[in-house]
Design a protein around this motif. Structure first.
Motif, short mmCIF file in Angstrom:
data_model
loop_
_atom_site.label_atom_id
_atom_site.label_comp_id
_atom_site.label_asym_id
_atom_site.label_seq_id
_atom_site.Cartn_x
_atom_site.Cartn_y
_atom_site.Cartn_z
N GLU A 1 -6.79 -4.26 2.93
CA GLU A 1 -6.63 -3.15 1.97
C GLU A 1 -7.90 -2.95 1.16
O GLU A 1 -8.37 -1.81 0.98
CB GLU A 1 -5.45 -3.47 1.04
CG GLU A 1 -5.31 -2.56 -0.16
CD GLU A 1 -4.27 -3.06 -1.16
OE1 GLU A 1 -3.93 -2.28 -2.07
OE2 GLU A 1 -3.83 -4.24 -1.04
N CYS B 1 0.83 -1.22 0.00
CA CYS B 1 0.00 0.00 0.00
C CYS B 1 0.86 1.25 0.00
O CYS B 1 0.50 2.26 -0.63
CB CYS B 1 -0.95 -0.02 1.19
SG CYS B 1 -2.18 -1.35 1.10
N TYR C 1 -4.33 6.89 -1.23
CA TYR C 1 -3.95 5.58 -0.70
C TYR C 1 -3.25 5.72 0.64
O TYR C 1 -2.32 6.52 0.77
CB TYR C 1 -3.04 4.84 -1.69
CG TYR C 1 -3.57 3.47 -2.05
CD1 TYR C 1 -4.50 3.32 -3.07
CD2 TYR C 1 -3.18 2.34 -1.33
CE1 TYR C 1 -5.00 2.07 -3.39
CE2 TYR C 1 -3.68 1.10 -1.65
CZ TYR C 1 -4.59 0.97 -2.67
OH TYR C 1 -5.11 -0.27 -2.98
N ALA D 1 -7.91 -4.56 -5.32
CA ALA D 1 -6.75 -3.68 -5.43
C ALA D 1 -5.91 -3.97 -6.67
O ALA D 1 -5.18 -3.11 -7.15
CB ALA D 1 -5.88 -3.80 -4.18
N ARG E 1 1.87 1.67 -3.57
CA ARG E 1 0.79 2.24 -4.38
C ARG E 1 0.69 3.76 -4.11
O ARG E 1 0.50 4.56 -5.04
CB ARG E 1 -0.54 1.57 -4.05
CG ARG E 1 -0.60 0.09 -4.40
CD ARG E 1 -2.03 -0.40 -4.39
NE ARG E 1 -2.17 -1.83 -4.23
CZ ARG E 1 -2.01 -2.73 -5.18
NH1 ARG E 1 -1.65 -2.35 -6.39
NH2 ARG E 1 -2.18 -4.03 -4.94
N SER F 1 -1.23 -1.59 10.51
CA SER F 1 -2.27 -1.57 9.48
C SER F 1 -3.61 -2.00 10.04
O SER F 1 -4.65 -1.36 9.81
CB SER F 1 -1.85 -2.48 8.33
OG SER F 1 -2.86 -2.58 7.35
#
Length: 446
Positions: free
Chosen positions: A220, A93, A211, A196, A96, A280
């Protein structure tokens, strides 16, 4: 495609040998490669020879967010390569997020993984499909799990089946995980979920729903879907194949194989993968209202166009209570409810608590093909030995629950639901044998 319709393509790539073939396929299969802006967060060893060997000409641009930025010249597309030492990476992530920092106001946004293949004129096809949804939504998004490919396959061997995302289960942290089922439709189908590895939207999605770089991997998709919905975006499943995805990649290097306890002890990495995963999860549990612990989400919070509660109504899922609408697991496998409930309490009364486990067994321990078994007893119990289910299954019915059989081991799917939340403790399987009675009981904790 109008001359001013450009596409920003964000790619996160971690030590992936498929990156270069993916780039070549993007360019070769696009109708208007000159309208593409490809931005890659390249987490690798910094050696550029795979690009040079495939006809790309790297040009050093300078530094961007502390990492070396190159321009890759090949054809008319604009390609930017942000080179990150893979041991300095902070996860998928984060990668991204880093590729999206190179967005420059393009009309559309395509997010893919670095192991993808494309149909002919995929760019025009995606734009046409997205634009066909404008009468239904001002902010549509195309997304799903594309059908699979493997590098050794030729194009004719690839599947052309379309699938849509569905609820799979709540994981051990209480976060929704997804699966997919085949879909046959004449037009895109409304969905509540997001993938994703393939997401096609207006370019402003990057700015409106940035993001979260502190997310790691699991969670995610459901968190981004909730954020997209609350920012006013609507999710749709494409009704035809636009690209393929390489799943599994068992021999490819993975982040969690490099960012280990040993790597941290030796000073190679700042954090172990599971430390990032813990951070996360805290953010996802807070965002979705699963946890009472407040986390400062900064720019990566829910939107204000619609509420999280409405999103839960629309997908038939109560995040906090880990309960679902029965139609989610029924034959229909609904993922979107067109009508909102009249009363919250009535909606709550309809929900059930799903329980799913994949029980790995060996053929040596359980002879599932034994001919003299009249039936199998499959049971789940609470810690005080209170039964939650007692199912008497024929040998044929039990075989339908079997999957992933490699000749030595197989998985047995155990699923049931309850009206109220309960804590399963153990699952048991026992055969009833012709002329003998009950056989040996196999048991495992839930």
């Amino acid at each position: 495609m109008n001359n001013n319709k450009t596409i920003f393509i964000g790619i996160a790539s971690y030590r992936d040998a498929e990156l270069v073939p993916t780039l070549l396929d993007i360019l070769a299969r696009a109708q208007h490669a000159e309208r593409l802006h490809i931005a890659i967060c390249w987490q690798d060893n910094g050696k550029l020879h795979p690009f040079i060997d495939s006809g790309f000409i790297p040009q050093l641009v300078g530094e961007h967010h502390g990492h070396t930025l190159y321009r890759l010249i090949k054809g008319n597309a604009q390609i930017q390569l942000l080179a990150v030492d893979y041991l300095k990476s902070q996860g998928a992530c984060w990668a991204r997020h880093m590729s999206n920092t190179l967005y420059n106001g393009e009309s559309y946004h395509l997010q893919i993984d670095s192991h993808s293949r494309f149909t002919a004129h995929w760019d025009s096809e995606m734009i046409a499909m997205l634009e066909s949804l404008r009468s239904q939504s001002p902010r549509p998004i195309l997304t799903h799990y594309p059908p699979p490919y493997t590098p050794e396959q030729n194009k004719e061997q690839r599947s052309n089946k379309v699938s849509r995302l569905i609820f799979s289960q709540f994981n051990d942290k209480g976060v929704v995980s997804l699966n997919s089922v085949d879909m046959v439709e004449e037009q895109p189908r409304r969905s509540g979920y997001l993938a994703a590895g393939y997401l096609f939207s207006d370019g402003h999605f990057i700015e409106n729903v940035p993001y979260d770089p502190q997310l790691f991997f699991i969670g995610e998709e459901i968190s981004l879907a909730a954020r997209a919905f609350t920012h006013g975006y609507d999710l749709y499943t494409p009704h035809k194949v636009l690209l393929w995805h390489y799943y599994g990649r068992a021999k490819s290097p993975k982040f969690w194989s490099d960012h280990t306890n040993e790597a941290k002890k030796s000073g190679q990495v700042d954090q172990v993968w599971w430390e990032r995963d813990n951070i996360s999860y805290q953010r996802i549990l807070s965002l979705l209202g699963i946890s009472d612990k407040q986390v400062d989400l900064g720019h990566w919070c829910l939107g204000t166009h619609r509420t999280l509660q409405e999103y839960q109504y629309r997908i038939g899922v109560d995040f906090r209570q880990q309960r679902i609408h029965p139609l989610i697991k029924a034959k229909e496998k609904l993922t979107w409810f067109d009508h909102l409930p009249e009363e919250h309490e009535l909606w709550q009364q309809q929900l059930v608590s799903p329980h799913l486990r994949m029980w790995q067994l060996t053929h040596a321990d359980v002879d599932i093909l034994r001919k003299d078994v009249l039936w199998w007893q499959l049971s789940v119990y609470q810690a005080d030995n209170t039964p939650l289910i007692n199912q008497q299954l024929s040998p044929e019915e039990l075989l339908k629950l079997k999957s992933n059989d490699n000749g030595e081991k197989f998985d047995l799917r155990v699923y049931f639901d309850t009206q109220r939340p309960v804590a399963p403790h153990c699952v048991r399987l026992c055969p009833y044998i012709d002329g003998e009675g009950w056989g040996d009981i196999k048991e495992r904790t839930w």
